[in-house]
Design an enzyme around this catalytic site. Structure first.
Site, PDB file in Angstrom:
ATOM      1  CB  VAL A  12      -0.968  -0.029   1.205  1.00 48.26           C
ATOM      2  CG1 VAL A  12      -1.701   1.299   1.356  1.00 48.26           C
ATOM      3  CG2 VAL A  12      -1.985  -1.153   1.019  1.00 48.26           C
ATOM      4  CG  ASP A  31       9.516  -0.114   5.732  1.00 51.23           C
ATOM      5  OD1 ASP A  31       8.433  -0.315   5.158  1.00 51.23           O
ATOM      6  OD2 ASP A  31       9.967  -0.875   6.619  1.00 51.23           O
ATOM      7  CD  GLU A 147      -5.674   2.099  -1.777  1.00 50.30           C
ATOM      8  OE1 GLU A 147      -5.398   3.303  -1.650  1.00 50.30           O
ATOM      9  OE2 GLU A 147      -6.286   1.653  -2.758  1.00 50.30           O
ATOM     10  CE  LYS A 200      -9.655  -2.540   3.145  1.00 53.00           C
ATOM     11  NZ  LYS A 200      -9.434  -2.890   1.753  1.00 53.00           N
ATOM     12  CB  ALA A 248     -16.912 -22.130  -7.216  1.00 51.92           C
ATOM     13  N   GLY A 249     -14.011 -21.882  -5.892  1.00 52.84           N
ATOM     14  CA  GLY A 249     -12.631 -22.360  -5.848  1.00 52.84           C
ATOM     15  C   GLY A 249     -12.319 -22.947  -4.487  1.00 52.84           C
ATOM     16  CB  CYS A 256      -6.756  -7.807   2.808  1.00 46.91           C
ATOM     17  SG  CYS A 256      -5.488  -6.572   2.506  1.00 46.91           S
ATOM     18  CE  LYS A 316      -4.806 -10.423  -5.652  1.00 42.75           C
ATOM     19  NZ  LYS A 316      -5.859  -9.448  -5.681  1.00 42.75           N
ATOM     20  NE  ARG A 323       1.288  -9.952   3.321  1.00 49.84           N
ATOM     21  CZ  ARG A 323       1.298  -8.604   3.349  1.00 49.84           C
ATOM     22  NH1 ARG A 323       1.408  -7.977   4.512  1.00 49.84           N
ATOM     23  NH2 ARG A 323       1.215  -7.908   2.243  1.00 49.84           N
TER      24      ARG A 323
HETATM   25  N1  LIG Z   1      -1.931  -5.412   0.523  1.00 41.41           N
HETATM   26  C1  LIG Z   1      -3.147  -5.089   0.144  1.00 41.41           C
HETATM   27  O1  LIG Z   1      -3.648  -5.562  -0.877  1.00 41.41           O
HETATM   28  C2  LIG Z   1      -3.950  -4.090   0.936  1.00 41.41           C
HETATM   29  C3  LIG Z   1      -5.079  -3.496   0.337  1.00 41.41           C
HETATM   30  C4  LIG Z   1      -5.809  -2.566   1.070  1.00 41.41           C
HETATM   31  C5  LIG Z   1      -5.464  -2.279   2.381  1.00 41.41           C
HETATM   32  N2  LIG Z   1      -4.386  -2.891   2.946  1.00 41.41           N
HETATM   33  C6  LIG Z   1      -4.038  -2.535   4.323  1.00 41.41           C
HETATM   34  O2  LIG Z   1      -2.954  -1.607   4.273  1.00 41.41           O
HETATM   35  C7  LIG Z   1      -2.038  -1.824   5.363  1.00 41.41           C
HETATM   36  C8  LIG Z   1      -0.647  -2.119   4.805  1.00 41.41           C
HETATM   37  O3  LIG Z   1      -0.726  -3.307   4.050  1.00 41.41           O
HETATM   38  P1  LIG Z   1       0.514  -3.813   3.168  1.00 41.41           P
HETATM   39  O4  LIG Z   1       0.052  -5.039   2.463  1.00 41.41           O
HETATM   40  O5  LIG Z   1       1.081  -2.677   2.434  1.00 41.41           O
HETATM   41  O6  LIG Z   1       1.516  -4.236   4.347  1.00 41.41           O
HETATM   42  P2  LIG Z   1       3.066  -4.652   4.217  1.00 41.41           P
HETATM   43  O7  LIG Z   1       3.322  -5.590   5.323  1.00 41.41           O
HETATM   44  O8  LIG Z   1       3.354  -5.073   2.813  1.00 41.41           O
HETATM   45  O9  LIG Z   1       3.848  -3.276   4.476  1.00 41.41           O
HETATM   46  C9  LIG Z   1       3.849  -2.612   5.687  1.00 41.41           C
HETATM   47  C10 LIG Z   1       5.197  -1.918   5.833  1.00 41.41           C
HETATM   48  O10 LIG Z   1       5.156  -1.029   6.962  1.00 41.41           O
HETATM   49  C11 LIG Z   1       6.457  -1.040   7.545  1.00 41.41           C
HETATM   50  N3  LIG Z   1       6.405  -0.453   8.895  1.00 41.41           N
HETATM   51  C12 LIG Z   1       6.033  -1.010  10.059  1.00 41.41           C
HETATM   52  N4  LIG Z   1       6.147  -0.113  11.064  1.00 41.41           N
HETATM   53  C13 LIG Z   1       6.580   1.058  10.518  1.00 41.41           C
HETATM   54  C14 LIG Z   1       6.882   2.344  11.021  1.00 41.41           C
HETATM   55  N5  LIG Z   1       6.762   2.630  12.321  1.00 41.41           N
HETATM   56  N6  LIG Z   1       7.326   3.298  10.163  1.00 41.41           N
HETATM   57  C15 LIG Z   1       7.456   3.027   8.846  1.00 41.41           C
HETATM   58  N7  LIG Z   1       7.170   1.817   8.309  1.00 41.41           N
HETATM   59  C16 LIG Z   1       6.751   0.842   9.140  1.00 41.41           C
HETATM   60  C17 LIG Z   1       6.853  -2.491   7.473  1.00 41.41           C
HETATM   61  O11 LIG Z   1       8.244  -2.667   7.644  1.00 41.41           O
HETATM   62  C18 LIG Z   1       6.357  -2.879   6.077  1.00 41.41           C
HETATM   63  O12 LIG Z   1       7.355  -2.666   5.099  1.00 41.41           O
HETATM   64  C19 LIG Z   1      -2.643  -2.961   6.180  1.00 41.41           C
HETATM   65  O13 LIG Z   1      -3.433  -2.425   7.197  1.00 41.41           O
HETATM   66  C20 LIG Z   1      -3.533  -3.682   5.162  1.00 41.41           C
HETATM   67  O14 LIG Z   1      -4.598  -4.351   5.776  1.00 41.41           O
HETATM   68  C21 LIG Z   1      -3.617  -3.768   2.244  1.00 41.41           C
END
Ligand SMILES: NC(=O)c1ccc[n+]([C@@H]2O[C@H](COP(=O)([O-])OP(=O)(O)OC[C@H]3O[C@@H](n4cnc5c(N)ncnc54)[C@H](O)[C@@H]3O)[C@@H](O)[C@H]2O)c1
Length: 442
Positions: A12, A31, A147, A200, A248-249, A256, A316, A323
């Site tokens: 994200v 990060d 998001e 969300k 179906a699958g 998420c 997928k 994950r």
């Molecule tokens: N991946 C998706 O498809 C998706 C879609 C919509 C919403 N989300 C939501 O968005 C959020 C992020 O998801 P993601 O898949 O990008 O996670 P991710 O695990 O891929 O990335 C999260 C990042 O945040 C970093 N981080 C942790 N603590 C931090 C800090 N204090 N300062 C800076 N960086 C820090 C981690 O090191 C990691 O790189 C989650 O809440 C998720 O549920 C994800």
């Protein structure tokens, strides 16, 4: 143009940063993992996602990467929180990373808006607002801007969203965040922070409900001789229902859906409500993965000593995200039954997630000497699986198509035994009752 700071260089955070840079904004991504920051600085993306490398390259002069909180916060008009919110042991969302961001936020000279993109339980915004106030950071606004992107099409989802949801305490902060998206001409839903957070969670829960619903219909189809792919087509053309998420699958996985469904269920429980429908959706999904094992047993008998190839490991296609991937559950169930498991995926690197599984470089290598091949993830490369080379390489001839990717008639004509999900096959009678093994498929 604005200066946008981003906490989190995951899917994200990087996609949000790349897209805002593409829209002309100045972006700093922070990060806490040094290797991720180094990789991004060197022009590498730490995960597999289409279009992201090009976008980062094209906008390199507007993007910087840092480990330093001050570098991301200083002069920022907006600070996006894109950190992970994994489940705790209790199933509630773990907000520790979100709180670290809030706690580390330095005192700033100019007003900034903290924008929550991480998926968080309803009520989080109010708690963060109180936390900011307690630290005397009343000059930091707060907006919830969840998001909805899907991995595998994240950039296109960000740039052409179905809607942009903005929940704000202060109207002006909501307006400011809305203006960031000016170049994206899509509907904007303005609401309070609690409602934005719920939108969300509810959207994800509804998508999962559709998946579990069609999977249960598929299971009944198997018992009654209907074809779920035709049933889904017939349902999906109803304008009140629509065609999406009716495939179906073997069930959903990913970073998420599983965690967000649990988090919403626990949020309801913590508030004194038993969310029965969501509990059923989760349980149906758990059972769905395990049905593959029963299908293999139906044809191969006991699985001890049998070799099963799992094709596709990511949760997928078009992502390397492992994950909560169904392949992890499947591999360990098969190993528990005594089967040898080989596997293939074009991009996912399972590492220690699939202990004891031999991961091979091509589908053909993965199915070599296998008694059965299971399509776990519908990678396009697998659409030609039912080939003479594969039949020749396998010890058996059973294909379990966990994603209904293949045409059953063509697969059978090519000499394979085919089992899909919710499609006519030899009747599925559940687990064999006796210890006697049925005649092997080949
Ligand atoms: N991946 C998706 O498809 C998706 C879609 C919509 C919403 N989300 C939501 O968005 C959020 C992020 O998801 P993601 O898949 O990008 O996670 P991710 O695990 O891929 O990335 C999260 C990042 O945040 C970093 N981080 C942790 N603590 C931090 C800090 N204090 N300062 C800076 N960086 C820090 C981690 O090191 C990691 O790189 C989650 O809440 C998720 O549920 C994800």
């Amino acid at each position: 143009m604005s200066k946008v700071g981003i906490f989190g260089a995951g899917w994200v955070g990087v996609v949000t940063g790349a897209c805002f840079a593409e829209l002309g904004h100045e972006v700093v991504i922070r990060d806490i993992v040094g290797e991720k920051v180094e990789a991004l600085r060197a022009g590498q993306v730490p995960f597999h996602e289409e279009d992201v490398p090009e976008l980062l390259g094209r906008n390199a002069e507007r993007l910087t990467y840092t480990l330093d909180v001050r570098a991301v916060a200083d002069g920022a008009d907006f600070l996006f929180v894109c950190v992970d919110t994994p489940p705790t042991y209790s199933g509630d969302a773990d907000l520790s990373r979100v709180w670290t961001v809030v706690d580390e936020l330095p005192r700033l000279d100019e007003r900034t808006v903290l924008v929550m993109k991480s998926t968080v339980p309803v009520g989080t915004g109010e708690k963060v607002r109180a936390g900011l106030d307690a630290r005397g950071l009343d000059d930091v606004g707060y907006v919830s801007n969840p998001e909805f992107l899907s991995e595998g099409r994240a950039v296109s989802d960000f740039m052409n969203p179905d809607r942009i949801v903005i929940g704000a305490f202060e109207e002006a902060d909501g307006d400011a965040v809305e203006s960031l998206y000016d170049a994206i001409d899509r509907p904007v839903v303005r609401c309070d922070v609690n409602s934005a957070e719920m939108i969300k969670l509810a959207a994800n829960a509804f998508l999962m409900t559709r998946i579990s619903f069609i999977n249960e219909i598929a299971n009944v189809c198997e018992l009654t001789g209907a074809d779920v792919t035709k049933v889904a087509e017939g349902i999906g053309l109803d304008h009140r229902l629509g065609p999406h998420f009716l495939r179906a699958g073997i069930g959903f996985g990913g970073s998420c859906f599983p965690k967000d469904s649990l988090a919403l269920k626990q949020l309801a429980s913590n508030s004194g409500y038993h969310f029965q429908l969501l509990s059923a959706v989760i349980e149906v999904n758990e059972l769905q993965k395990r049905r593959v094992v029963a299908k293999l047993q139906k044809h191969l008998g006991r699985l001890r000593g049998k070799r099963v190839a799992l094709l596709g490991l990511a949760f997928k296609p078009h992502t390397d995200d492992m994950r909560e991937a169904p392949s992890i559950v499947l591999a360990s169930r098969l190993q528990a039954e005594g089967a040898e498991v080989t596997a293939w995926d074009p991009v996912a690197k399972p590492n220690e997630l699939l202990r004891g599984v031999e991961v091979r470089d091509t589908p053909l290598e993965a199915v070599r000497d296998a008694d059965a091949a299971v399509i776990v993830t519908e990678w396009p490369q697998l659409s030609e699986l039912a080939s003479p080379e594969v039949l020749e390489a396998m010890r058996g001839n059973l294909i379990v198509d966990g994603r209904n990717l293949l045409d059953p008639a063509e697969v059978r004509a090519a000499g394979f035994v085919y089992e899909g999900v919710g499609r006519p096959s030899s009747p599925f009678a559940g687990l064999p009752e006796s210890e006697e093994e049925p005649a092997p498929a080949r």
